[in-house]
Design a protein around this motif. Structure first.
Motif, PDB file in Angstrom:
ATOM      1  N   SER A 189      52.648 -23.688  37.145  1.00  0.00           N
ATOM      2  CA  SER A 189      54.253 -24.245  36.852  1.00  0.00           C
ATOM      3  C   SER A 189      54.161 -23.332  35.550  1.00  0.00           C
ATOM      4  O   SER A 189      53.416 -23.655  34.620  1.00  0.00           O
ATOM      5  CB  SER A 189      53.666 -25.710  36.635  1.00  0.00           C
ATOM      6  OG  SER A 189      55.579 -26.115  36.393  1.00  0.00           O
ATOM      7  N   GLY A 190      55.415 -22.812  35.798  1.00  0.00           N
ATOM      8  CA  GLY A 190      56.020 -21.738  34.871  1.00  0.00           C
ATOM      9  C   GLY A 190      54.981 -20.799  34.419  1.00  0.00           C
ATOM     10  O   GLY A 190      55.329 -20.070  33.795  1.00  0.00           O
ATOM     11  N   LEU A 191      54.203 -20.166  34.962  1.00  0.00           N
ATOM     12  CA  LEU A 191      53.429 -19.105  34.643  1.00  0.00           C
ATOM     13  C   LEU A 191      54.008 -18.230  35.352  1.00  0.00           C
ATOM     14  O   LEU A 191      54.799 -18.022  36.506  1.00  0.00           O
ATOM     15  CB  LEU A 191      52.107 -19.165  35.150  1.00  0.00           C
ATOM     16  CG  LEU A 191      51.269 -20.394  33.888  1.00  0.00           C
ATOM     17  CD1 LEU A 191      49.742 -20.238  34.823  1.00  0.00           C
ATOM     18  CD2 LEU A 191      51.399 -20.142  32.709  1.00  0.00           C
ATOM     19  N   SER A 192      53.622 -16.957  34.593  1.00  0.00           N
ATOM     20  CA  SER A 192      54.012 -15.168  35.930  1.00  0.00           C
ATOM     21  C   SER A 192      52.340 -15.361  36.196  1.00  0.00           C
ATOM     22  O   SER A 192      51.464 -14.712  35.179  1.00  0.00           O
ATOM     23  CB  SER A 192      54.342 -14.440  35.110  1.00  0.00           C
ATOM     24  OG  SER A 192      53.610 -13.903  34.323  1.00  0.00           O
ATOM     25  N   VAL A 193      52.716 -15.245  37.796  1.00  0.00           N
ATOM     26  CA  VAL A 193      51.075 -14.915  38.611  1.00  0.00           C
ATOM     27  C   VAL A 193      50.901 -13.163  39.272  1.00  0.00           C
ATOM     28  O   VAL A 193      51.907 -12.935  40.000  1.00  0.00           O
ATOM     29  CB  VAL A 193      50.443 -15.983  38.979  1.00  0.00           C
ATOM     30  CG1 VAL A 193      49.152 -15.897  39.764  1.00  0.00           C
ATOM     31  CG2 VAL A 193      50.760 -17.224  38.155  1.00  0.00           C
ATOM     32  N   GLY A 194      50.390 -12.650  38.993  1.00  0.00           N
ATOM     33  CA  GLY A 194      50.464 -11.321  39.267  1.00  0.00           C
ATOM     34  C   GLY A 194      49.538 -11.625  41.077  1.00  0.00           C
ATOM     35  O   GLY A 194      48.475 -12.579  40.728  1.00  0.00           O
ATOM     36  N   VAL A 195      49.319 -10.752  42.031  1.00  0.00           N
ATOM     37  CA  VAL A 195      48.828 -11.186  43.855  1.00  0.00           C
ATOM     38  C   VAL A 195      49.178  -9.997  44.398  1.00  0.00           C
ATOM     39  O   VAL A 195      50.282  -9.198  43.810  1.00  0.00           O
ATOM     40  CB  VAL A 195      49.400 -12.466  43.692  1.00  0.00           C
ATOM     41  CG1 VAL A 195      50.915 -11.940  44.359  1.00  0.00           C
ATOM     42  CG2 VAL A 195      48.706 -12.649  45.398  1.00  0.00           C
ATOM     43  N   GLY A 196      48.261  -9.270  44.931  1.00  0.00           N
ATOM     44  CA  GLY A 196      48.561  -8.703  45.910  1.00  0.00           C
ATOM     45  C   GLY A 196      49.668  -9.354  47.346  1.00  0.00           C
ATOM     46  O   GLY A 196      48.788 -10.462  48.257  1.00  0.00           O
TER      47      GLY A 196
END
Length: 327
Positions: A189-196
């Protein structure tokens, strides 16, 4: 395997010894000279996973032809005696990456494909493909199979056939001092998450965000990256909190000390799924691939290949054709 579990990867179980140099950061533009220079650096962590980056791959495990498996190869595939497979060569070790010549695709996925080609009595031709391009490549016939960490899911089963060969595990990585411990949707929650884009891990994160929004909590901000190397740089610069990608790549990067694994999740969350060789639906090639994989399982070359790349923890008991998945 349960749908989601968290554990700190014990690197000592995954580090394998090979008579080659240690790769400290491998991208498509890394030269062998740069690799050697980084390997000799006093700042290089001694626990870095050591992998074979040579184009020749002299230590690649091989097997022999299985006549029963070879008899299952469709006539149009067997006609030229070549198995043409797609592997994404833009990634990090140990799955698929470019060798020291910056053109030859090598890695564990290529080695598994080689075992299948050997078992079918075919010559292996590896095509460097991107994640976005492999579905069209298979559907157009440009690729006869894909070995590129493809997870089985209900949507893909409508268009492709699969023969499994590894557990599908994804891992969250973050800066070593992040303090993150990702155990559920609330943890992002509230994080910046990298993904493809278009990956199973994107689907998981979208589902988790939907859960957060339904509970009145802030969703994660998803940042899309074409490759893990760019995401790792974003983590190291503080522009990204965490990145969710294939566990093998995460373990390799964590072994260098630049990031740490802060959680794992099965690619089929909330269910279990597997990584599989991917072929066109209904053309019969998947049955031949499964038989060739079973041959490699039986003679030990499958386990030797996983051991070579530090992936023994992701082994499965037997290859399965089109495993059942939740829709």
């Amino acid at each position: 395997m349960k749908g989601f579990h968290v554990e700190r990867i014990r690197l000592s179980r995954l580090v394998a010894a090979f008579p080659v140099v240690a790769v400290l950061l491998l991208t498509s533009c890394t030269s062998s000279a740069e690799i050697e220079q980084e390997a000799q650096s006093s700042d290089a962590p001694s626990s870095a996973l050591v992998v074979d980056t040579s184009p020749e791959q002299a230590d690649r495990v091989r097997t022999d032809e299985d006549p029963d498996a070879a008899a299952l190869v469709p006539a149009d595939v067997a006609e030229d005696g070549v198995l043409r497979v797609g592997v994404n060569g833009a990634g990090d070790p140990p799955l698929g990456f470019l060798a020291d010549d910056n053109s030859t695709v090598v890695g564990s996925e290529v080695d598994i494909a080689q075992l299948v080609a050997d078992g079918l009595g075919l010559e292996l031709e590896v095509v460097n493909t991107t994640w976005e391009a492999w579905p069209l490549g298979v559907q157009s016939g440009d690729l006869e199979a894909v070995f590129s960490n493809v997870g089985v899911n209900a949507e893909r089963l409508q268009l492709f056939d699969f023969a499994t060969y590894r557990q599908g595990i994804m891992a969250f990585v973050a800066a070593p001092d992040s303090g993150l411990d990702i155990t559920d949707a609330q943890a992002i929650s509230g994080l910046s998450v990298g993904v493809g884009s278009g990956t199973n891990q994107e689907r998981i994160l979208l589902d988790w965000n939907a859960t957060l929004e339904a509970e009145g909590e802030a969703p994660a901000t998803l940042e899309y990256y074409a490759n893990a190397a760019d995401a790792l740089l974003a983590i190291q610069s503080g522009r990204l909190d965490t990145y969710l990608g294939p566990n093998p790549n995460a373990v390799y990067q964590a072994s260098k000390g630049t990031v740490e694994v802060v959680g794992t999740v099965n690619a089929g969350w909330p269910n279990t799924t597997y990584v599989a060789a991917t072929t066109l639906k209904g053309n019969g090639l998947a049955e031949a691939v499964q038989a060739a994989l079973q041959h490699a399982f039986d003679d030990g070359s499958y386990q030797q290949t996983l051991d070579r790349w530090g992936l023994s923890d992701e082994a499965v008991d037997a290859p399965e054709l089109n495993p059942a998945v939740a829709s």
